[in-house]
Scaffold this active site. Sequence first.
Site, PDB file in Angstrom:
ATOM      1  N   GLU A   1      -5.560  16.491 -10.633  1.00  0.00           N
ATOM      2  CA  GLU A   1      -6.206  16.824 -11.899  1.00  0.00           C
ATOM      3  C   GLU A   1      -7.700  17.072 -11.754  1.00  0.00           C
ATOM      4  OE1 GLU A   1      -6.229  14.842 -16.258  1.00  0.00           O
ATOM      5  OE2 GLU A   1      -4.270  14.902 -15.292  1.00  0.00           O
TER       6      GLU A   1
ATOM      7  N   LYS B   1       5.576  22.856 -14.258  1.00  0.00           N
ATOM      8  CA  LYS B   1       4.812  21.680 -13.843  1.00  0.00           C
ATOM      9  C   LYS B   1       4.607  21.666 -12.340  1.00  0.00           C
ATOM     10  CE  LYS B   1       3.988  16.857 -14.687  1.00  0.00           C
ATOM     11  NZ  LYS B   1       4.318  15.654 -15.485  1.00  0.00           N
TER      12      LYS B   1
ATOM     13  N   ASN C   1      -2.259  18.335 -20.289  1.00  0.00           N
ATOM     14  CA  ASN C   1      -2.621  17.339 -21.296  1.00  0.00           C
ATOM     15  C   ASN C   1      -2.677  17.917 -22.709  1.00  0.00           C
ATOM     16  OD1 ASN C   1      -2.995  15.190 -19.426  1.00  0.00           O
ATOM     17  ND2 ASN C   1      -4.986  16.034 -18.853  1.00  0.00           N
TER      18      ASN C   1
ATOM     19  N   LYS D   1       2.247  11.191 -11.211  1.00  0.00           N
ATOM     20  CA  LYS D   1       1.401  10.270 -11.971  1.00  0.00           C
ATOM     21  C   LYS D   1       2.190   8.993 -12.239  1.00  0.00           C
ATOM     22  CE  LYS D   1      -1.858  13.123 -14.579  1.00  0.00           C
ATOM     23  NZ  LYS D   1      -2.315  13.485 -15.951  1.00  0.00           N
TER      24      LYS D   1
ATOM     25  N   ARG E   1       0.814  -1.229   0.000  1.00  0.00           N
ATOM     26  CA  ARG E   1       0.000   0.000   0.000  1.00  0.00           C
ATOM     27  C   ARG E   1       0.842   1.272   0.000  1.00  0.00           C
ATOM     28  NH1 ARG E   1      -3.254  -3.062   3.865  1.00  0.00           N
ATOM     29  NH2 ARG E   1      -5.103  -3.867   2.782  1.00  0.00           N
TER      30      ARG E   1
ATOM     31  N   GLU F   1       7.673  17.924 -25.113  1.00  0.00           N
ATOM     32  CA  GLU F   1       7.014  18.326 -23.861  1.00  0.00           C
ATOM     33  C   GLU F   1       7.484  19.711 -23.408  1.00  0.00           C
ATOM     34  OE1 GLU F   1       4.615  17.078 -22.116  1.00  0.00           O
ATOM     35  OE2 GLU F   1       4.401  14.990 -22.746  1.00  0.00           O
TER      36      GLU F   1
ATOM     37  N   HIS G   1      -2.043  15.783 -25.817  1.00  0.00           N
ATOM     38  CA  HIS G   1      -1.989  14.378 -25.419  1.00  0.00           C
ATOM     39  C   HIS G   1      -3.185  13.557 -25.903  1.00  0.00           C
ATOM     40  CE1 HIS G   1       1.301  15.775 -22.998  1.00  0.00           C
ATOM     41  NE2 HIS G   1       1.493  14.582 -22.473  1.00  0.00           N
TER      42      HIS G   1
ATOM     43  N   HIS H   1       6.752   8.906 -27.156  1.00  0.00           N
ATOM     44  CA  HIS H   1       5.733   9.762 -26.555  1.00  0.00           C
ATOM     45  C   HIS H   1       5.853  11.227 -26.987  1.00  0.00           C
ATOM     46  CE1 HIS H   1       2.784  11.142 -23.665  1.00  0.00           C
ATOM     47  NE2 HIS H   1       3.668  11.959 -23.130  1.00  0.00           N
TER      48      HIS H   1
ATOM     49  N   ARG I   1      -4.622  21.210 -13.530  1.00  0.00           N
ATOM     50  CA  ARG I   1      -3.633  20.244 -14.025  1.00  0.00           C
ATOM     51  C   ARG I   1      -4.000  19.696 -15.398  1.00  0.00           C
ATOM     52  NH1 ARG I   1      -0.279  15.675 -10.602  1.00  0.00           N
ATOM     53  NH2 ARG I   1       0.830  14.817 -12.384  1.00  0.00           N
TER      54      ARG I   1
ATOM     55  N   HIS J   1      -1.941  10.423 -27.642  1.00  0.00           N
ATOM     56  CA  HIS J   1      -2.158   9.063 -27.146  1.00  0.00           C
ATOM     57  C   HIS J   1      -2.820   8.189 -28.207  1.00  0.00           C
ATOM     58  CE1 HIS J   1      -1.956  10.127 -22.567  1.00  0.00           C
ATOM     59  NE2 HIS J   1      -0.778  10.034 -23.130  1.00  0.00           N
TER      60      HIS J   1
END
Length: 361
Positions: free
Chosen positions: A237, A227, A245, A143, A121, A185, A248, A265, A241, A252
Amino acid sequence: MRKVRVDLGEKSYDIVIGYGIEQEIKDFVTSAGYSSKALLITDTHVGPLYGKKVQELLSEAGLTVTMVQIPAGESSKNLTVANEVFTRAIELGLDRKSPIFALGGGVVGDLAGFVAATYMRGVPFVQLPTSLLAQVDSSVGGKVAVNHELGKNLIGAFYQPQAVFMELNCMKTLPLREIYTGLGEIIKYGIIYDADFFAFLEENKEQVLSLEPEALVHMIARSCEIKAAVVSEDEKEAGLRRILNFGHTIGHAIEKETEYVRYNHGEAVATGMIGAAHISRQLGLIDDKAFERVKKLVAAYKLPLQAGGVTVDGMYGDIFHDKKTVGGKVTWVLMEKIGQVICRNDVPADVVKQAMAAVSA
């Protein structure tokens, strides 16, 4: 050396950026209060270059370190590989204070972070990103995820590292393509947040592409500052935030349509940014001049303006499996001007398809 603070209350941490930062890493580890056993996760590209050196460095700081190498590439970012790492951690007897170090690019960081977030955990997690893309993007903000066959990063968590150390000497062994993908990026940060930074990238192309130290430190630190500012205000998010994206959604889809092997990427995101800029222009949010500035800068940094091996129908279907799609509505991050974006979920399908057609080779 530069330090950037990610301000998240009790989960705050520092990003250390510079050349020859071994002592900073050792000082951090010796003061962290970790258990003696640690796991160093890397891949088959980075491990042979830096794995033994980092293992020895962490050993000098008092840790007994086991190195696990995963196959390099996006195809390793899945539950099967994660389970192999879990098994190794259990066999070694790692406990809740045993740290996991991620040495590599975004795939290693995402996978190691996912393992750290879920093993017992949650165990301590430290990022040692070696690629430009990982340094300015995936290593910062917490993330962590693995991919599913139906979409990228669909299984994951928000789990902050305890520190991020960016050793810029690693840039010397990066292939040029990996430099360019990180620049995708970096350009994004100028578009979404800082017009002056965008102008810096326009005006200093030679220094950036040659990895001139002053320019390299500045652009990495500024990217991390942006960032960090966004993540500090919106860790999970819920609002702001989402602007990270930009590019993206289509990016993606390009990655998925080309099975994560044709484009990396940053390349896919760069093409996705052109697509998002197309949509922004079609909706009247930006003028032709702003659109052309984005297109020109992306091209100047050796990034693709179009993607081959994709179809409009395929990409359009993919966006509805994206994490940013809620209730069947896609949240688009769109430009209002250089340095400012807006989120919209009312973009007509024909506008989206026209943009996708424009970025399909």
